[in-house]
Design a protein around this motif. Structure first.
Motif, mmCIF file in Angstrom:
data_model
loop_
_atom_site.group_PDB
_atom_site.id
_atom_site.type_symbol
_atom_site.label_atom_id
_atom_site.label_comp_id
_atom_site.label_asym_id
_atom_site.label_seq_id
_atom_site.Cartn_x
_atom_site.Cartn_y
_atom_site.Cartn_z
ATOM 1 N N LEU A 164 -0.571 1.833 5.085
ATOM 2 C CA LEU A 164 -0.229 2.747 3.992
ATOM 3 C C LEU A 164 -1.228 3.883 4.012
ATOM 4 C CD1 LEU A 164 0.279 0.403 0.873
ATOM 5 C CD2 LEU A 164 2.039 1.781 1.975
ATOM 6 N N PHE B 78 -1.285 7.756 -0.244
ATOM 7 C CA PHE B 78 -1.037 7.434 -1.644
ATOM 8 C C PHE B 78 -2.352 7.159 -2.360
ATOM 9 C CE2 PHE B 78 2.493 5.974 0.966
ATOM 10 C CZ PHE B 78 3.528 6.719 0.433
ATOM 11 N N GLN C 271 -0.539 3.706 -5.109
ATOM 12 C CA GLN C 271 -1.057 2.926 -3.989
ATOM 13 C C GLN C 271 -1.161 1.437 -4.368
ATOM 14 O OE1 GLN C 271 -4.258 3.998 -0.914
ATOM 15 N NE2 GLN C 271 -5.402 3.036 -2.586
ATOM 16 N N VAL D 4 3.411 3.581 6.990
ATOM 17 C CA VAL D 4 3.983 4.238 5.815
ATOM 18 C C VAL D 4 3.057 5.384 5.447
ATOM 19 C CG1 VAL D 4 4.721 3.974 3.424
ATOM 20 C CG2 VAL D 4 4.950 2.057 5.016
ATOM 21 N N THR D 5 3.597 6.594 5.418
ATOM 22 C CA THR D 5 2.810 7.749 4.999
ATOM 23 C C THR D 5 3.566 8.463 3.888
ATOM 24 O OG1 THR D 5 3.883 9.109 6.683
ATOM 25 C CG2 THR D 5 1.769 8.108 7.271
ATOM 26 N N GLY D 6 2.850 9.210 3.088
ATOM 27 C CA GLY D 6 3.524 9.918 2.009
ATOM 28 C C GLY D 6 2.538 10.433 1.001
ATOM 29 N N SER D 7 3.030 10.716 -0.182
ATOM 30 C CA SER D 7 2.155 11.247 -1.220
ATOM 31 C C SER D 7 2.721 10.907 -2.587
ATOM 32 C CB SER D 7 2.022 12.764 -1.076
ATOM 33 O OG SER D 7 3.259 13.368 -1.375
ATOM 34 N N ASN D 8 1.877 11.079 -3.582
ATOM 35 C CA ASN D 8 2.350 10.873 -4.950
ATOM 36 C C ASN D 8 1.906 12.027 -5.850
ATOM 37 O OD1 ASN D 8 0.064 8.504 -4.360
ATOM 38 N ND2 ASN D 8 -0.420 9.866 -6.084
ATOM 39 N N GLY E 48 7.806 9.421 0.696
ATOM 40 C CA GLY E 48 7.192 8.688 1.781
ATOM 41 C C GLY E 48 8.130 8.491 2.958
#
Lengths: 392, 207
Positions: A48, A51, A56, A80-84, A90
Motif C-alpha cells: 500500500l 494513503f 491507510q 496498491v497505489t493512490g491517494s486520499n 487508487g
C-alpha cells in the motif's frame, strides 16, 4: 508483544480517556489495534502506498483481516497505489502479470466509507469474492451496568444505540435485509422478543409468553424466527412467523435448549440441547421432526452455533476453559479449533468471523479469519461489547 | 533570468503533463459510495439515523404489542404472566432460601429442598401471594447458554414447589443468565455463590 500484554496496555491507556458514562456511541475509539498472526502460507502479499491517516488504517485493517499480508512493494504480488486528498482514489497493479487490474475513484460518504469501498473492490478483484468491509454488526454494549443493542460498522466504528430501554437487552439477531433487528428486552419486566425496524424505529413484540423468551434467530429468507420460550415450564425451541404468528414447538425435551441458528436454505434449525447430558448440537427441520445430533468429534460441550452462509460450516463455542471458537462441517465431523473466544457469528463471506473475547469483567469484539486463524481486535472501546451478530 | 523562467515553465508543464498521464491511468469507472438507496443490503447508511452524526441513537418509533398471539398447548405449562404492577415485590422474606446449583447443573440439591419447603409452606399459608423464581448462572457458560440454563434452574425449583403442593399458577420463572452475579470474582468461591435460584415474593397490593 504478546496478546495479553497488548491488551493490558490498551486497558491502561483507555482508562485515562474520560467518557460519558452511558453512551458507547459517543466514544471515539482509540486506534489501537491488536493483531494475532495465524497461518501465513495462505496470505496474499500486497503493498500500500500513497494513503495516509484513517484511510491507510482502514485499508490495512480491511485487507489484513480478509487474507492479505501488507508487505513492501518489491516483494508484493499486488501494488496498491493512490491517494486520499479529498477523495479516495487508487490503482492495483498485478506485479506478476505486469498489468493494472483495478483503478477507481470514489465519491460521496466519508473518507472512511470510501476506503472501505476500495478495500472491498480490491478483495473482489483479487479473490473473486465480495468483501465484508461495508457490512454491519449488532452487539450488546454495556456501560455502567446497562446493556443495550448497538449497531456499528463491522470493525466497530460508527456505533449507534438501537435501543434505549434502560433495562437489560440481550441476544440481538439480524433480519436478512439488514433492516430489522430481533432481540430480547426486559422492558416489560420479563424477557420478551422484539422485532425492530431500524429505519422507522417501530418495533413489535413477537413473543411475550409466560416465563422467558430469548435468543431469536431469523431464517435467511426472513420469513421465520427460531427462539427459546419457557412457557411450557422448560426452555424449548420454537419457530414462528417473522411477525410472531403461528408459533410451533420443535423440541419436546426435559432438558434446556438454547441458541438456535438456521441453515442457509431456511429449512433446518441447529440448536443446542442438553438432552444427552452435555450440551451438544442438534438439527431439526423447521417444519418439525426428530432431532438429529451433529457430531463434534474432539469437543465435549458445545454451544452458540452459527451456520455459515455458504452452508459448509457451523461455527460454535467449545465450553472449554477458557472458551474456544471452533468450526465443524455442517453435516458433523471433526472439530477445528480456530482460537480463543466465544459466540461466533459468520460474516457474509463465510470466511471472516466476529466473536467475543473476555478480559476480566470486560468483553471485546474481535475478528477472526477462519482460513488463516488470524485474529484482529480492530479498536478498543471503553465499556463492554458482546453477543455480536453479523448482518448478512 | 529568462533561462530560469524558461526552466520553471518547462518543469511546470512537465508536472502538468505527468499529472495528466497519472490521471489518465485511472479509468473513468467511478464507484459512487452507496448512500442514496436506503434499502440496499450492506449499504453503510442502511442503519444510520437521518442525521449521520455518530453518537446519536437510531430512531425510536412506535411500539406495537399484538394482543392475540396464538396460544400454545402441551407440556407443563406456566400460568399466565403475573402482572407485577399489582404486587409488591419482596426479596427480603426468602433471602435465606436461595438455593445453589452444582456446576452446569439444573438439579435441585437434596440439601436445598428444605429451603424450598419453607417457601412452599409460606405460600400455602398466604394463598393470595405468588412467587417468581429467578435463575442465575456463573460466568463459566456463554451468555446464550446461560440464559437457558438459568431458566432451566428456575424451572427445576418451580417443579419442586409444584411437587410439594404449590399451584403452578402461583410460581413464575425468569432467567438472568450470568448478568447478575451475587459475588464478583473469577474463582470457584464466587462461582458457587452465583449458580443460584432466588425467590421474589409477590404480595398483592389489594387484598
Amino acid at each position: 508483544m504478546t496478546f495479553h500484554n497488548a491488551f493490558l496496555l490498551t486497558c491502561l491507556t483507555s482508562s485515562f480517556v474520560l467518557v460519558p458514562p452511558l453512551s458507547l456511541a459517543a466514544q471515539e475509539p482509540a486506534r489501537i489495534e491488536i493483531e494475532k498472526e495465524g497461518d501465513r502460507s495462505k496470505l496474499i502479499p500486497i503493498s500500500l502506498s500513497g494513503f495516509s491517516g484513517e484511510v491507510q488504517d482502514v485499508l490495512r485493517s480491511d485487507l489484513w483481516i480478509q487474507g492479505f499480508d501488507i508487505v513492501a512493494a518489491d516483494i508484493a504480488q499486488f501494488n496498491v497505489t493512490g491517494s486520499n486528498a479529498g477523495v479516495v482514489e487508487g490503482r492495483v497493479l498485478d506485479r506478476i502479470r505486469k498489468t493494472q487490474i483495478l483503478g477507481n475513484r470514489y465519491q460521496g460518504g466519508s473518507l472512511r466509507s470510501q476506503a472501505h469501498a476500495f478495500a472491498d473492490d480490491i478483495v473482489q478483484k483479487i479473490t473473486g469474492k465480495p468483501g465484508v468491509s461495508r457490512t454491519k454488526i449488532a452487539f450488546i454494549g454495556e456501560n455502567g451496568g446497562r446493556r443495550e443493542i448497538f449497531v456499528s460498522d463491522y470493525d466497530g466504528a460508527n456505533a449507534h444505540a438501537a435501543t434505549q430501554d434502560n433495562v437489560d437487552v440481550v441476544t440481538p439477531a439480524w433480519g436478512p435485509d439488514a433492516r430489522k433487528l430481533f432481540y430480547a428486552s426486559r422492558k416489560s419486566g420479563y424477557l420478551d422478543i422484539y422485532s425492530h425496524d431500524l429505519i422507522s424505529g417501530a418495533r413489535i413484540v413477537i413473543a411475550k409468553y409466560p416465563g422467558s423468551n430469548f435468543s431469536p434467530s431469523v431464517s435467511p429468507d426472513g420469513r421465520r424466527v427460531a427462539m427459546i420460550i419457557s412457557k411450557d415450564g422448560n426452555p424449548e425451541l420454537y419457530v414462528c412467523n417473522a411477525d410472531g404468528t403461528n408459533p410451533k414447538r420443535l423440541t419436546q425435551t426435559a432438558a434446556d435448549e438454547s441458541s438456535p441458528c438456521w441453515s442457509p436454505d431456511s429449512e433446518t434449525v441447529c440448536v443446542v440441547s442438553r438432552m444427552g447430558g452435555a450440551p451438544a448440537l442438534y438439527k431439526v427441520a423447521a417444519s418439525g421432526g426428530p432431532m438429529a445430533r451433529i457430531r463434534t468429534a474432539g469437543v465435549g460441550s458445545v454451544t452458540e452455533p452459527d451456520w455459515s452462509p455458504d452452508g459448509k460450516w457451523i461455527a460454535f463455542t467449545a465450553l472449554t476453559r477458557p472458551f474456544q471458537v471452533c468450526r465443524v462441517p455442517s453435516q458433523g465431523g471433526t472439530v477445528e479449533v480456530l482460537g480463543g473466544g466465544e459466540d461466533p457469528s459468520w460474516g457474509p463471506n463465510s470466511r471472516t468471523i466476529i466473536f467475543t473475547a473476555r478480559s476480566g469483567n470486560r468483553r471485546v469484539l474481535s475478528l477472526l479469519d477462519a482460513d488463516t486463524k488470524r485474529v484482529k481486535t480492530p479498536s478498543q472501546y471503553s465499556g463492554s461489547r458482546s453477543q455480536p451478530s453479523w448482518a448478512k | 533570468m529568462n533561462r530560469i523562467n524558461f526552466l520553471k515553465l518547462l518543469l511546470m508543464s512537465l508536472m502538468l503533463a505527468s499529472t495528466a498521464i497519472a490521471c489518465k491511468k485511472v479509468p473513468k469507472s467511478i464507484t459512487p459510495i452507496p448512500g442514496v438507496n436506503p434499502r440496499s443490503p450492506g449499504d453503510p447508511t442502511t442503519t444510520r439515523p437521518t442525521g449521520t452524526d455518530p453518537g446519536k441513537t437510531l430512531p425510536q418509533g412506535t411500539e406495537t404489542t399484538p394482543t392475540n398471539l396464538s396460544d400454545i398447548t402441551g407440556g407443563t405449562q406456566l400460568g399466565p404472566r403475573i402482572d407485577k404492577g399489582n404486587f409488591w415485590g419482596d426479596k427480603e422474606t426468602f433471602k435465606d432460601n436461595t438455593v445453589y446449583f452444582a456446576f452446569d447443573s439444573a438439579q435441585v440439591r437434596p440439601e436445598d429442598k428444605s429451603k424450598i419447603d419453607g417457601v412452599a409452606q409460606y405460600l400455602k399459608a398466604n394463598p393470595t401471594f405468588k412467587v417468581e423464581v429467578e435463575g442465575h448462572c456463573d460466568e463459566r457458560g456463554t451468555e446464550g447458554y446461560n440464559l437457558s440454563l438459568g431458566e432451566r434452574r428456575a424451572a427445576s425449583v418451580r417443579e419442586y414447589l409444584i411437587s410439594v403442593g404449590v399451584g403452578g399458577d402461583k410460581v413464575g420463572t425468569i432467567t438472568y443468565g450470568e448478568s447478575q452475579p451475587a459475588v464478583q470474582g473469577h474463582d470457584e468461591t464466587a462461582w458457587a455463590k452465583n449458580r443460584r435460584g432466588e425467590f421474589l415474593l409477590l404480595k398483592p397490593k389489594t387484598q
